[in-house]
Design a protein around this motif. Structure first.
Motif, short mmCIF file in Angstrom:
data_model
loop_
_atom_site.label_atom_id
_atom_site.label_comp_id
_atom_site.label_asym_id
_atom_site.label_seq_id
_atom_site.Cartn_x
_atom_site.Cartn_y
_atom_site.Cartn_z
N THR A 82 0.84 -1.20 0.00
CA THR A 82 0.00 0.00 0.00
C THR A 82 0.87 1.25 0.00
O THR A 82 0.59 2.22 -0.72
N LEU A 83 1.94 1.22 0.78
CA LEU A 83 2.88 2.34 0.81
C LEU A 83 3.53 2.55 -0.55
O LEU A 83 3.66 3.69 -1.02
N ILE A 84 3.92 1.46 -1.20
CA ILE A 84 4.55 1.57 -2.52
C ILE A 84 3.58 2.16 -3.54
O ILE A 84 3.94 3.04 -4.34
N PHE A 85 2.32 1.69 -3.51
CA PHE A 85 1.33 2.23 -4.45
C PHE A 85 1.06 3.70 -4.16
O PHE A 85 0.90 4.50 -5.09
N TRP A 86 1.01 4.06 -2.88
CA TRP A 86 0.77 5.46 -2.53
C TRP A 86 1.93 6.34 -2.99
O TRP A 86 1.70 7.42 -3.57
N ILE A 87 3.16 5.87 -2.78
CA ILE A 87 4.32 6.64 -3.24
C ILE A 87 4.30 6.76 -4.76
O ILE A 87 4.59 7.83 -5.33
N THR A 88 3.94 5.67 -5.42
CA THR A 88 3.91 5.68 -6.89
C THR A 88 2.88 6.67 -7.42
O THR A 88 3.18 7.50 -8.29
N ILE A 89 1.65 6.59 -6.89
CA ILE A 89 0.58 7.44 -7.39
C ILE A 89 0.82 8.90 -7.02
O ILE A 89 0.72 9.81 -7.86
N SER A 90 1.16 9.13 -5.76
CA SER A 90 1.39 10.51 -5.31
C SER A 90 2.65 11.10 -5.93
O SER A 90 2.66 12.25 -6.37
N GLY A 91 3.71 10.30 -5.95
CA GLY A 91 4.97 10.79 -6.50
C GLY A 91 4.94 11.04 -7.98
O GLY A 91 5.70 11.86 -8.51
N ALA A 92 4.06 10.30 -8.70
CA ALA A 92 4.00 10.46 -10.15
C ALA A 92 3.21 11.68 -10.58
O ALA A 92 3.32 12.12 -11.73
N ASN A 93 2.42 12.25 -9.68
CA ASN A 93 1.57 13.39 -10.06
C ASN A 93 2.40 14.58 -10.55
O ASN A 93 2.07 15.20 -11.56
N VAL A 94 3.46 14.89 -9.82
CA VAL A 94 4.26 16.07 -10.17
C VAL A 94 4.99 15.88 -11.50
O VAL A 94 4.84 16.71 -12.42
N PRO A 95 5.79 14.80 -11.69
CA PRO A 95 6.46 14.65 -13.00
C PRO A 95 5.48 14.44 -14.15
O PRO A 95 5.74 14.88 -15.27
N SER A 96 4.34 13.79 -13.88
CA SER A 96 3.33 13.65 -14.93
C SER A 96 2.80 15.01 -15.34
O SER A 96 2.58 15.28 -16.53
N GLY A 97 2.60 15.89 -14.35
CA GLY A 97 2.16 17.25 -14.65
C GLY A 97 3.19 18.01 -15.46
O GLY A 97 2.84 18.75 -16.40
N TRP A 98 4.47 17.83 -15.11
CA TRP A 98 5.53 18.50 -15.86
C TRP A 98 5.55 18.03 -17.32
O TRP A 98 5.64 18.84 -18.25
N LEU A 99 5.49 16.70 -17.49
CA LEU A 99 5.53 16.16 -18.85
C LEU A 99 4.30 16.59 -19.65
O LEU A 99 4.40 16.90 -20.84
N ALA A 100 3.12 16.57 -18.99
CA ALA A 100 1.91 17.00 -19.69
C ALA A 100 2.00 18.46 -20.10
O ALA A 100 1.61 18.84 -21.22
N ALA A 101 2.52 19.32 -19.21
CA ALA A 101 2.68 20.74 -19.54
C ALA A 101 3.65 20.92 -20.71
O ALA A 101 3.42 21.76 -21.59
N LEU A 102 4.73 20.13 -20.71
CA LEU A 102 5.74 20.26 -21.76
C LEU A 102 5.25 19.70 -23.09
O LEU A 102 5.33 20.36 -24.13
N LEU A 103 4.73 18.46 -23.05
CA LEU A 103 4.37 17.77 -24.29
C LEU A 103 3.00 18.17 -24.83
O LEU A 103 2.81 18.22 -26.05
#
Length: 478
Positions: A82-103
């Motif tokens: 559960t901790l790994i999934f939470w880190i994955t989902i929460s941690g991916a939000n910021v770089p996903s936002g960066w990539l979406a803004a860029l691409l």
């Protein structure tokens, strides 16, 4: 080593054995048995504690008493992942936002301007930029960050020595359902990506048990399906309770769907082991390696190169034709309506019977290469089907709305209800694998038959589940 040197080494070894036998007066076998018993006593002395002896502290044994115990083993497993999934989902939000803004926010308008300045025909620019580029950009921005986080974390647990303990804990449960204990490891890898989960089944030696693991890996909720689950749980299920509880209810709903996927993998394993894949469950000797400090740099390199980049490249390859198909479906017109509109009308009666609609079914047809583009495709097709103006970037162009409230309003305008959202969450879990996973299954099995089973069995189950829920819902007056 050459054949000659190997032969010489073997002769020297035999000569040494003969000399040893001669030196001990012909009692070579007795000496050999004595050495075996000595080694066995050494191993037993390390593994077995006697009441009359003062034993030294063993770190591995102390940890194993906790992580493999019947009391604490499963809670620790649940909390850790559960901790790994939470880190994955929460941690991916910021770089996903960066990539979406860029691409997406910057890259897409920039390419559109360059295409217009170069005098590119509208249809060619549409296919290349609004279709192929957008689909590829969405796959990269949504898929890359979660995999770049999940795979290294998963590999660190493997390097530390914890994953063999997971297989040890779950072996008895999986055996009861006709599956192999190591299937639990490939199932967990499937939460990052089902294609990677299929490749991970290589750790299972028995062909029958490995095939069961391959056929059921699709029920692990991969990272491409998490955004769909989270969005629907937030705007539909979270809205059913007071705002203070909305986040908790949404999170528990997504966790419940993921656990349902684990249960389905066990049930289908049980069914396959008693029908198409009858046979005895293979036994295996599971070595619990010593715990060791993870090699962080090597783990990151291996995870990024061997897993993340490999799987992402396959997804991009399949996203290219999907993007072109999505744009063409919205822009090819026949009798004053686009191809997509004709298909939506064709699919709609069947979709409504299933508690879904024609837009959802068409989205899953054209977006089969990647689950990451299902939601943008649904929104684009909803605008097309309802004739909504002022939303989106144009006909056949995928998009997402920043506001959850605006997304909810658009979906309700398309006829969505709570049943539609719940059934889509279930269908998103159970439906056929994406193209990347289907191709990987074929490469791993080398069989068209089993690839077809892996593709058609989940979609048949998905249709059955949502159909039954829709009928129960309607009977209950929902």
């Amino acid at each position: 080593m050459t054949a000659a040197s190997s032969s010489n080494a073997r002769e020297r070894l035999l000569a040494s054995a003969e000399d040893l036998r001669f030196q001990v007066g012909g009692d070579f076998h007795e000496l050999l048995m004595e050495s075996i018993y000595t080694e066995a006593a050494r191993i037993a002395g390390r593994a077995v504690a006697r009441a009359d002896e003062k034993t030294h502290f063993d770190w591995d044994r102390a940890v194993d008493r906790v992580v493999t115990s019947r009391v604490w083993g499963f809670p620790i497993l649940f909390l850790l992942f559960t901790l790994i999934f939470w880190i994955t989902i929460s941690g991916a939000n910021v770089p996903s936002g960066w990539l979406a803004a860029l691409l997406l926010d910057k890259g897409h308008p920039l390419l559109k301007g360059l295409a217009a300045g170069a005098g590119l025909p509208w249809w060619l620019g549409g296919i290349l930029i609004d279709g192929i580029y957008l689909a590829t950009a969405w796959v990269v921005s949504v898929m890359l960050p979660p995999m770049a986080i999940f795979f290294p974390l998963f590999t660190l647990l493997e390097d530390f020595g914890y994953l063999p303990r997971v297989a040890f804990n779950l072996d008895n449960l999986y055996r009861k359902f006709g599956a192999h204990g190591k299937q639990s490891l490939s199932m967990m890898m499937g939460f990052g990506c089902n294609a990677a989960g299929v490749i991970a089944t290589r750790i299972i030696d028995n062909p029958r048990d490995r095939l069961i693991a391959i056929l059921t890996n699709n029920f692990s909720l991969c990272n491409g399906r998490w955004p769909t689950q989270i969005l629907l749980a937030t705007i539909f299920l979270g809205a059913l309770v007071p705002p203070l509880l909305a986040g908790l209810v949404s999170a528990l709903s997504v966790v419940a769907v993921a656990l349902l996927g684990v249960a389905l993998s066990l049930v289908v394993s049980w069914g396959l082991s008693r029908t198409l894949l009858r046979g005895e469950i293979s036994t295996f000797s599971l070595e619990l390696p010593p715990y060791r400090p993870p090699r962080i740099l090597q783990t990151i390199y291996t995870s990024i190169i061997d897993r993340t980049v490999f799987v992402l490249w396959r997804a991009i390859v399949f996203a290219v034709p999907a993007g072109a198909a999505i744009w063409l479906s919205g822009n090819l017109r026949f009798a004053d309506a686009s191809l997509a509109e004709h298909l939506i009308r064709l699919f709609d009666p069947f979709g409504v019977l299933l508690g879904l609609n024609g837009v959802i079914l068409l989205a899953y047809v054209v977006a089969i290469p990647a689950n990451e583009i299902v939601v943008p495709t649904i929104l684009m097709l909803t605008v097309l089907a309802t004739g909504t103006s002022g939303v989106g970037s144009g006909t056949g162009v995928m998009f997402e709305l920043e506001s959850a409230a605006d997304t909810l309003d658009l979906l309700k305008a398309g006829g969505w209800t709570l049943l539609t959202a719940v059934n889509l969450m279930l269908f998103s879990l159970i439906h056929n694998p994406c193209s990347t996973t289907i191709y990987t299954i074929y490469k791993e099995t080398g069989s068209r038959k089993w690839t077809a089973v892996a593709t058609l069995l989940p979609i048949a189950m998905g249709f059955l589940v949502v159909f039954l829920l829709a009928q129960v819902w309607r009977i209950a007056g929902g």
